[in-house]
Every structure is written in structure tokens, then in C-alpha cells.
Design a protein around this motif. Sequence first.
Motif, mmCIF file in Angstrom:
data_model
loop_
_atom_site.group_PDB
_atom_site.id
_atom_site.type_symbol
_atom_site.label_atom_id
_atom_site.label_comp_id
_atom_site.label_asym_id
_atom_site.label_seq_id
_atom_site.Cartn_x
_atom_site.Cartn_y
_atom_site.Cartn_z
ATOM 1 N N PRO A 119 0.829 -1.213 0.000
ATOM 2 C CA PRO A 119 0.000 0.000 0.000
ATOM 3 C C PRO A 119 0.858 1.257 0.000
ATOM 4 C CG PRO A 119 0.150 -0.868 2.218
ATOM 5 C CD PRO A 119 0.836 -1.870 1.316
ATOM 6 N N GLU A 120 0.345 2.284 -0.638
ATOM 7 C CA GLU A 120 1.001 3.583 -0.552
ATOM 8 C C GLU A 120 0.685 4.239 0.781
ATOM 9 O OE1 GLU A 120 -0.563 5.412 -4.117
ATOM 10 O OE2 GLU A 120 1.303 4.995 -5.175
ATOM 11 N N GLN A 121 -0.433 3.821 1.361
ATOM 12 C CA GLN A 121 -0.848 4.413 2.633
ATOM 13 C C GLN A 121 -1.769 3.434 3.365
ATOM 14 O OE1 GLN A 121 -3.587 7.921 2.642
ATOM 15 N NE2 GLN A 121 -1.712 8.997 3.203
ATOM 16 N N ILE A 122 -1.696 3.451 4.683
ATOM 17 C CA ILE A 122 -2.612 2.681 5.528
ATOM 18 C C ILE A 122 -3.238 3.664 6.501
ATOM 19 C CG2 ILE A 122 -2.878 0.813 7.207
ATOM 20 C CD1 ILE A 122 -0.270 -0.408 6.037
ATOM 21 N N VAL A 123 -4.577 3.701 6.516
ATOM 22 C CA VAL A 123 -5.289 4.624 7.408
ATOM 23 C C VAL A 123 -6.272 3.829 8.258
ATOM 24 C CG1 VAL A 123 -5.027 6.618 5.894
ATOM 25 C CG2 VAL A 123 -7.038 5.167 5.664
ATOM 26 N N ASP A 124 -6.665 4.417 9.371
ATOM 27 C CA ASP A 124 -7.657 3.787 10.230
ATOM 28 C C ASP A 124 -9.019 3.833 9.568
ATOM 29 O OD1 ASP A 124 -5.795 3.252 12.227
ATOM 30 O OD2 ASP A 124 -6.158 5.163 13.241
ATOM 31 N N GLY A 125 -9.748 2.720 9.677
ATOM 32 C CA GLY A 125 -11.117 2.652 9.195
ATOM 33 C C GLY A 125 -12.061 2.652 10.386
ATOM 34 N N TYR A 126 -13.274 2.212 10.160
ATOM 35 C CA TYR A 126 -14.280 2.145 11.217
ATOM 36 C C TYR A 126 -14.180 0.829 11.980
ATOM 37 C CZ TYR A 126 -16.380 6.148 8.900
ATOM 38 O OH TYR A 126 -16.599 7.389 8.353
ATOM 39 N N ASN A 127 -14.565 0.864 13.242
ATOM 40 C CA ASN A 127 -14.644 -0.347 14.079
ATOM 41 C C ASN A 127 -13.342 -1.142 14.106
ATOM 42 O OD1 ASN A 127 -17.389 0.180 14.697
ATOM 43 N ND2 ASN A 127 -17.983 -0.732 12.737
ATOM 44 N N GLY A 128 -12.227 -0.441 14.155
ATOM 45 C CA GLY A 128 -10.939 -1.111 14.286
ATOM 46 C C GLY A 128 -10.351 -1.647 12.994
ATOM 47 N N THR A 129 -10.995 -1.366 11.863
ATOM 48 C CA THR A 129 -10.437 -1.843 10.598
ATOM 49 C C THR A 129 -9.314 -0.917 10.143
ATOM 50 O OG1 THR A 129 -12.020 -0.577 9.277
ATOM 51 C CG2 THR A 129 -12.632 -2.860 9.855
ATOM 52 N N LYS A 130 -8.549 -1.396 9.194
ATOM 53 C CA LYS A 130 -7.524 -0.603 8.534
ATOM 54 C C LYS A 130 -7.871 -0.557 7.054
ATOM 55 C CE LYS A 130 -4.672 0.074 12.023
ATOM 56 N NZ LYS A 130 -4.369 1.409 12.523
ATOM 57 N N VAL A 131 -7.548 0.572 6.423
ATOM 58 C CA VAL A 131 -7.777 0.720 4.992
ATOM 59 C C VAL A 131 -6.414 0.842 4.318
ATOM 60 C CG1 VAL A 131 -8.902 2.041 3.175
ATOM 61 C CG2 VAL A 131 -9.972 1.875 5.445
ATOM 62 N N PHE A 132 -6.108 -0.132 3.481
ATOM 63 C CA PHE A 132 -4.876 -0.141 2.703
ATOM 64 C C PHE A 132 -5.238 0.504 1.370
ATOM 65 C CE2 PHE A 132 -4.249 -3.083 5.975
ATOM 66 C CZ PHE A 132 -2.930 -3.519 6.036
ATOM 67 N N GLN A 133 -4.503 1.539 0.978
ATOM 68 C CA GLN A 133 -4.900 2.243 -0.231
ATOM 69 C C GLN A 133 -3.710 2.661 -1.073
ATOM 70 O OE1 GLN A 133 -7.409 5.300 1.403
ATOM 71 N NE2 GLN A 133 -5.710 6.664 1.859
ATOM 72 N N SER A 134 -3.979 2.728 -2.386
ATOM 73 C CA SER A 134 -2.980 3.158 -3.363
ATOM 74 C C SER A 134 -3.679 3.799 -4.535
ATOM 75 C CB SER A 134 -2.166 1.964 -3.887
ATOM 76 O OG SER A 134 -1.348 1.420 -2.887
ATOM 77 N N CYS A 135 -2.991 4.722 -5.187
ATOM 78 C CA CYS A 135 -3.495 5.323 -6.421
ATOM 79 C C CYS A 135 -3.166 4.368 -7.575
ATOM 80 C CB CYS A 135 -2.839 6.675 -6.668
ATOM 81 S SG CYS A 135 -3.330 7.913 -5.453
ATOM 82 N N VAL A 136 -4.178 4.102 -8.405
ATOM 83 C CA VAL A 136 -4.033 3.125 -9.482
ATOM 84 C C VAL A 136 -4.683 3.681 -10.740
ATOM 85 C CG1 VAL A 136 -4.638 0.794 -10.237
ATOM 86 C CG2 VAL A 136 -4.124 1.215 -7.831
ATOM 87 N N VAL A 137 -4.014 3.531 -11.879
ATOM 88 C CA VAL A 137 -4.615 3.886 -13.160
ATOM 89 C C VAL A 137 -5.287 2.617 -13.698
ATOM 90 C CG1 VAL A 137 -4.216 4.692 -15.510
ATOM 91 C CG2 VAL A 137 -2.904 5.666 -13.606
ATOM 92 N N PHE A 138 -6.596 2.701 -13.922
ATOM 93 C CA PHE A 138 -7.371 1.562 -14.411
ATOM 94 C C PHE A 138 -7.381 1.555 -15.942
ATOM 95 C CE2 PHE A 138 -8.466 0.989 -10.111
ATOM 96 C CZ PHE A 138 -9.040 -0.270 -9.992
ATOM 97 N N PRO A 139 -7.847 0.469 -16.557
ATOM 98 C CA PRO A 139 -7.827 0.368 -18.022
ATOM 99 C C PRO A 139 -8.524 1.517 -18.757
ATOM 100 C CG PRO A 139 -8.230 -1.778 -17.088
ATOM 101 C CD PRO A 139 -8.267 -0.793 -15.948
ATOM 102 N N ASN A 140 -9.471 2.180 -18.113
ATOM 103 C CA ASN A 140 -10.129 3.322 -18.753
ATOM 104 C C ASN A 140 -9.254 4.577 -18.711
ATOM 105 O OD1 ASN A 140 -10.312 4.125 -16.074
ATOM 106 N ND2 ASN A 140 -12.537 4.259 -16.048
ATOM 107 N N ARG A 141 -8.030 4.416 -18.205
ATOM 108 C CA ARG A 141 -7.014 5.479 -18.106
ATOM 109 C C ARG A 141 -7.353 6.555 -17.083
ATOM 110 N NH1 ARG A 141 -3.713 5.701 -23.502
ATOM 111 N NH2 ARG A 141 -4.322 3.705 -24.351
ATOM 112 N N ARG A 142 -8.250 6.218 -16.170
ATOM 113 C CA ARG A 142 -8.589 7.146 -15.084
ATOM 114 C C ARG A 142 -7.826 6.754 -13.828
ATOM 115 N NH1 ARG A 142 -14.593 8.748 -14.071
ATOM 116 N NH2 ARG A 142 -13.444 10.266 -12.841
ATOM 117 N N LEU A 143 -7.442 7.748 -13.069
ATOM 118 C CA LEU A 143 -6.755 7.535 -11.803
ATOM 119 C C LEU A 143 -7.795 7.342 -10.708
ATOM 120 C CD1 LEU A 143 -4.068 7.528 -10.178
ATOM 121 C CD2 LEU A 143 -4.458 9.978 -9.817
#
Length: 94
Positions: free
Chosen positions: A38-62
Amino acid sequence: MANFRGEAVFYIFSKHAEEELRRREIPEDLAISVLLHPEQIVDGYNGTKVFQSCVVFPNRRLYLLRIVVNVKASPILIITAYKTTQLKKYWGLR
């Protein structure tokens, strides 16, 4: 099993996560890649963690690909995954 920051990681997808990956057209290997690098890990709700990254999808959108995880479960439980264009809303929350 996979390797995360030098440690073996065991994970499973919830049924909901599997359904959402299909519905949202997010490749499973891409979700796993964000979980492991992940590019970043942030706190989610109820003790979860959110692993996140910026990704360019096949439609060429970020998109910000967010993987919501229960890291306290053994194996780690991937609860859901989604992509959003709202980077300003979610990026950098701590």
C-alpha cells in the motif's frame, strides 16, 4: 499466503469482498497488490484498517483503490474493496 514488509501474511477474502471485486471490476491480483504494497494505511471504522494506493485503471482514469481489512483476524480478513476518484476526501486521513 503472501509476503508483507518481510513477514509472511495469511489473508482471506470475505464473500462480500469477492462479490464487490466482481461487481466493481477490480482484479483480485490488484487488490492483493495494494494489500501487500500500500502507498498508505489509514484507520477505518470499528478497528479496521484501509490499505490504499493510487491506481490507473484500463479506462485510463486515476482511482484510489481502497482495501478494507480486519488486521486483527487470523488470517487477515479482507472485508471489502472499492475504487474512488475522491482522492482529496480519503488521501492522508490519519
